[in-house]
Write an enzyme that holds these catalytic residues in place. Structure first.
Site, short mmCIF file in Angstrom:
data_model
loop_
_atom_site.label_atom_id
_atom_site.label_comp_id
_atom_site.label_asym_id
_atom_site.label_seq_id
_atom_site.Cartn_x
_atom_site.Cartn_y
_atom_site.Cartn_z
N MET B 47 0.85 -1.19 0.00
CA MET B 47 0.00 0.00 0.00
C MET B 47 0.88 1.23 0.00
O MET B 47 1.12 1.85 1.03
CB MET B 47 -0.91 -0.01 1.22
CG MET B 47 -1.68 -1.31 1.34
SD MET B 47 -2.91 -1.22 2.61
CE MET B 47 -1.91 -1.15 4.06
N ASP B 48 1.33 1.58 -1.17
CA ASP B 48 2.31 2.65 -1.27
C ASP B 48 1.64 3.89 -1.85
O ASP B 48 0.82 3.78 -2.75
CB ASP B 48 3.44 2.18 -2.19
CG ASP B 48 4.69 3.01 -2.01
OD1 ASP B 48 4.68 3.87 -1.11
OD2 ASP B 48 5.64 2.81 -2.76
N GLY B 49 1.98 5.04 -1.33
CA GLY B 49 1.51 6.27 -1.95
C GLY B 49 0.60 7.12 -1.08
O GLY B 49 0.12 8.15 -1.54
N ARG B 351 1.66 -3.61 -6.41
CA ARG B 351 2.29 -2.49 -5.74
C ARG B 351 1.84 -1.22 -6.43
O ARG B 351 1.92 -1.10 -7.65
CB ARG B 351 3.80 -2.61 -5.79
CG ARG B 351 4.45 -1.35 -5.29
CD ARG B 351 5.80 -1.53 -4.70
NE ARG B 351 6.07 -0.37 -3.87
CZ ARG B 351 7.13 -0.24 -3.12
NH1 ARG B 351 8.01 -1.19 -3.06
NH2 ARG B 351 7.30 0.84 -2.40
N THR B 352 1.38 -0.27 -5.65
CA THR B 352 0.87 0.97 -6.23
C THR B 352 1.96 2.04 -6.23
O THR B 352 3.05 1.83 -5.74
CB THR B 352 -0.34 1.49 -5.43
OG1 THR B 352 0.04 1.55 -4.07
CG2 THR B 352 -1.51 0.57 -5.60
#
Lengths: 385, 407
Positions: B47-49, B351-352
């Protein structure tokens, strides 16, 4: 039913903002109630409907049985349509990618000239110190082992020209490791065809962990030879043609190496030589880079036994690849050593026709190699995309 | 000016009841359609960003994380509805402790509040049967958070169908390390004496076998081949040492059968060093073996050859050692000591936020057949509509692969 209404969302966010104190548990539950799907039992019943269709229909009220059936039929239809449309979409994307790749390949082609390659990469902010590529073994009609070795040779030449000091090639079965001498010969030929006659070519060293690798050949004072040889032919790159290291990896360097390490540690522990408490990620990291990284292999020089003392004074940087280029339609690591890919940038060459399931191989092309380097440097690609 | 009006209008239109109804029907339809094909059993998310989202929209970082949580809830719903049973999320990396104390504390608070709320809705959880597990280094969690974590884990532990793995202080290297440590720990526990004895009563006697072989060898001894005398020169004449070498050989062979292909690769280097090493070195292997007891703590070039060499050295002097053989350790042994042991293999990793790195997440689980997808959306923007294409592509590829397998 998911798209939450505006009022409920604001209510929820107010609760969150207050740290979860403005609503009681019961109130929250009430807020949630309209969005909850039917409990699991219902949906599984609907699932089994698909397999057990007709026979019991007469026995129960038929309205309740028919509607889920219709629904399932509809769902299947939609699924089928989506897959159809998506298949077409993927084909179109492949065509687009292939066209783009061709254009790029026309715009940037190496013409076996290190200067051209150098020009393509000279504006990049950073170049990987350790480039790793994932290749697949070719099937017979694609040229088999020879084609694979030729690709490795090409990659070596490009890396050398782009001044990447270390290239590691991962191929799952490890077949490359059993042909090191002929591979080395082939790569040297290829390098010579790029860089000119032997004294001007970069010195090649081949390493293969978990394999009695060829000891680096004691080349007669490479540094001096390079300089004198380069003096008149390639004045621009004369002073800094660095040696190229080629590291061959296979699936055995991944999980199996970790398993071997565990076995060794278990034995030591059984012999009371170490306590499980002493096992830290640092210890494992040291061991892994001593056995499967270029530094460790360089230090041990094949198979003599004096590893750690020389290893310690250099950083473990080269153990982990900076950039992994996957030559395949989508990102699948295929057994690549897990310990080392932790922070590596992963670049996938992508779909450009032919094979789609990922079981086969994608051709290794210069433009793909270049795209990987551009991506790594964070550079904008030429003409969009 | 006008564009703002239009966006307002659009927003109003989308949130009007009929539009909402149509949208929800569409969602239901699409999710139902997803279920008709192959569905990944285990999906992992990085949960990137959240922070970048907050920066972009000029809101507090913590707000970004809150919105990220909402996105997570929506995605989880999509996953479980479409038939995904296991979801693993990378909530907090050990590296994240290096962020500002304010942010770390806020994240911890958030986890605490969410989990506490979760615990309050026990019956709802029971009805939907989701199970929560926390993967990671528990000792790094603060005690007050840990208490809530334990409570939530315990409460949901009885539930069956769906699993949510929350990786919370987690890095994959630590996971692998702890798996290795646990394995070593397990293998250095002696087998209880009586069990070991029971296992060891075989009807064959080593002495008898050795004797048979020796007499057989003796009859052939007149026509010795130079090779064997060269390799085993000192041993051949003393009967006792020749039995040990024989027994070690037979043990190796039986173990090769026991553990799968990995063992054969293990044994390979040793085999090489016996047969095909360069002519300058035929004695160095045996001398190395003799030296080994003195400096075993040093590392030899490959752990493989070391393992098999030490194997010959350590185990044979005490044939009644009651430890399980380390050669029984396989990749599966290590897998079973990972935090998420027993889960189906990870089919899909998303992966965001456009970063194409694994960042120390599920290295062991994802480095084989997992399809890894890097998306450009920031996590709070990640919803059904950005997830669907990923799932469709996965389905499409899986179906293709299945079809080509059948052919």
């Amino acid at each position: 039913m998911p798209p939450f209404t505006q009022t409920d969302t604001t209510l929820y966010r107010k609760d969150v903002a207050s740290g979860g104190r403005s609503l009681t548990a019961a109130e929250r539950e009430k807020l949630l109630q309209p969005y909850l799907p039917a409990p699991q039992s219902d949906s599984t019943a609907m699932d089994s409907r698909w397999s057990a269709t007709g026979p019991q229909k007469k026995y129960r009220g038929h309205r309740r049985r028919v509607r889920p059936l219709l629904k399932a039929k509809l769902h299947f239809l939609v699924f089928f349509l989506i897959q159809l449309v998506f298949g077409i979409y993927i084909r179109l994307r492949q065509i687009y990618n292939a066209t783009f790749d061709r254009l790029l390949a026309i715009r940037h082609y190496h013409h076996r000239s290190p200067e051209l390659i150098q020009r393509d990469v000279q504006n990049l902010e950073r170049i990987p110190e350790h480039l790793s590529v994932i290749l697949k073994f070719k099937s017979k009609e694609d040229g088999g082992l020879e084609a694979l070795m030729d690709e490795v040779a090409e990659l070596c030449a490009w890396s050398a020209a782009a001044e990447i000091p270390l290239l590691s090639v991962y191929e799952k079965s490890g077949i490359l490791k059993s042909y090191i001498p002929s591979l080395k010969e082939l790569v040297e030929q290829k390098l010579a065809s790029y860089f000119g006659p032997p004294p001007t070519t970069p010195v090649l060293r081949v390493f293969a962990p978990n394999h009695p690798s060829m000891a680096p050949s004691p080349s007669p004072s490479p540094q001096i030879a390079v300089q004198t040889g380069n003096g008149h032919t390639h004045p621009s790159t004369a002073t800094k043609r660095q040696p190229l290291d080629l590291l061959l990896l296979s699936a055995a360097d991944g999980r199996d190496t970790l398993v071997d390490l565990t076995r060794t540690l278990a034995e030591m522990s059984q012999a009371q030589k170490l306590s499980p408490k002493h096992i830290t990620s640092k210890l494992i990291d040291t061991e892994i880079s001593a056995t499967t990284s270029i530094l460790g292999l360089r230090a041990t020089g094949g198979h003599s036994t004096r590893p750690l003392d020389r290893l310690s004074d250099k950083g473990p940087d080269l153990a982990e690849p900076d950039l992994v280029i996957v030559f395949g339609p989508y990102v699948k690591l295929d057994g690549y050593p897990p310990w080392q890919v932790r922070l590596s940038e992963i670049f996938c060459v992508g779909d450009s026709g032919g094979d789609v399931s990922g079981s086969g191989s994608t051709r290794v092309e210069y433009q793909a190699f270049l795209r990987g380097l551009w991506k790594y440097a964070g550079a904008e690609m030429k003409f969009g995309r | 000016m006008s564009s703002r009006h239009i966006s307002h209008l659009r927003k109003w239109l989308w949130s009007s009841p009929p539009a909402e109804w149509v949208l929800s029907q569409l969602r239901e339809l699409l999710i139902g359609a997803l279920r008709q094909g192959p569905v990944p059993k285990h999906v992992a998310f990085v949960m990137d960003g959240n922070r970048r989202f907050a920066k972009k929209n000029r809101i507090e970082t913590v707000e970004g994380h809150n919105l990220g949580f909402e996105a997570l809830a929506k995605i989880l719903e999509v996953c479980y509805k479409s038939g995904v049973t296991h979801v693993t999320i990378y909530a907090f990396s050990i590296e994240n402790f290096k962020r500002s104390k304010y942010e770390v504390d806020a994240l911890m608070d958030m986890a605490k509040i969410k989990l506490r709320q979760l615990v309050e809705h026990g019956d709802l959880l029971d009805r939907y049967g989701a199970r929560i597990r926390i993967l990671g280094q528990r000792e790094l969690i603060k005690p007050d958070v840990l208490e809530v974590v334990d409570q939530a884990v315990k409460m949901t532990s009885g539930n069956g169908n769906c699993v949510l793995n929350v990786c919370f202080p987690y890095t994959s290297r630590e996971e692998i390390t702890s798996a290795i440590r646990d394995t070593v720990d397990e293998f250095s526990r002696p087998i209880p004496r009586d069990v070991a004895d029971k296992e060891r009563t075989r009807p064959f006697k080593e002495e008898r076998i050795a004797h048979t072989i020796r007499s057989h060898q003796f009859s052939q001894h007149t026509s010795t081949d130079s090779d064997s005398t060269f390799l085993h020169a000192p041993e051949l004449h003393s009967p006792s040492s020749s039995t040990t070498s024989l027994s070690s050989y037979s043990q190796d062979a039986s173990e090769q059968d026991l553990s799968s292909m990995s063992t054969s690769t293990t044994l390979q280097p040793d085999g090489y060093s016996d047969t095909t090493t360069s002519p300058s070195e035929p004695t160095s292997t045996s001398s190395g073996e003799k030296q080994l007891p003195h400096h075993k703590n040093q590392t030899s070039p490959t752990p493989a050859s070391k393992a098999s060499r030490e194997h010959g050295q350590v185990k044979n002097p005490s044939p009644n050692s009651t430890y399980p053989s380390p050669e029984l350790i396989t990749p599966d042994t290590l897998s079973s000591h990972m935090y998420n042991a027993g889960d189906p293999p990870v089919d899909l990793l998303v992966r965001t936020s456009g970063v194409s790195r694994l960042s120390d997440f599920l290295l062991w689980q994802c480095h084989q057949d997992t399809q890894i997808v890097f998306l450009d959306v920031l996590w709070p923007d990640f919803d059904l509509w950005s997830f669907l294409p990923v799932l469709w592509e996965w389905q499409w590829r899986t179906r293709k692969a299945e079809k080509s397998e059948h052919d």
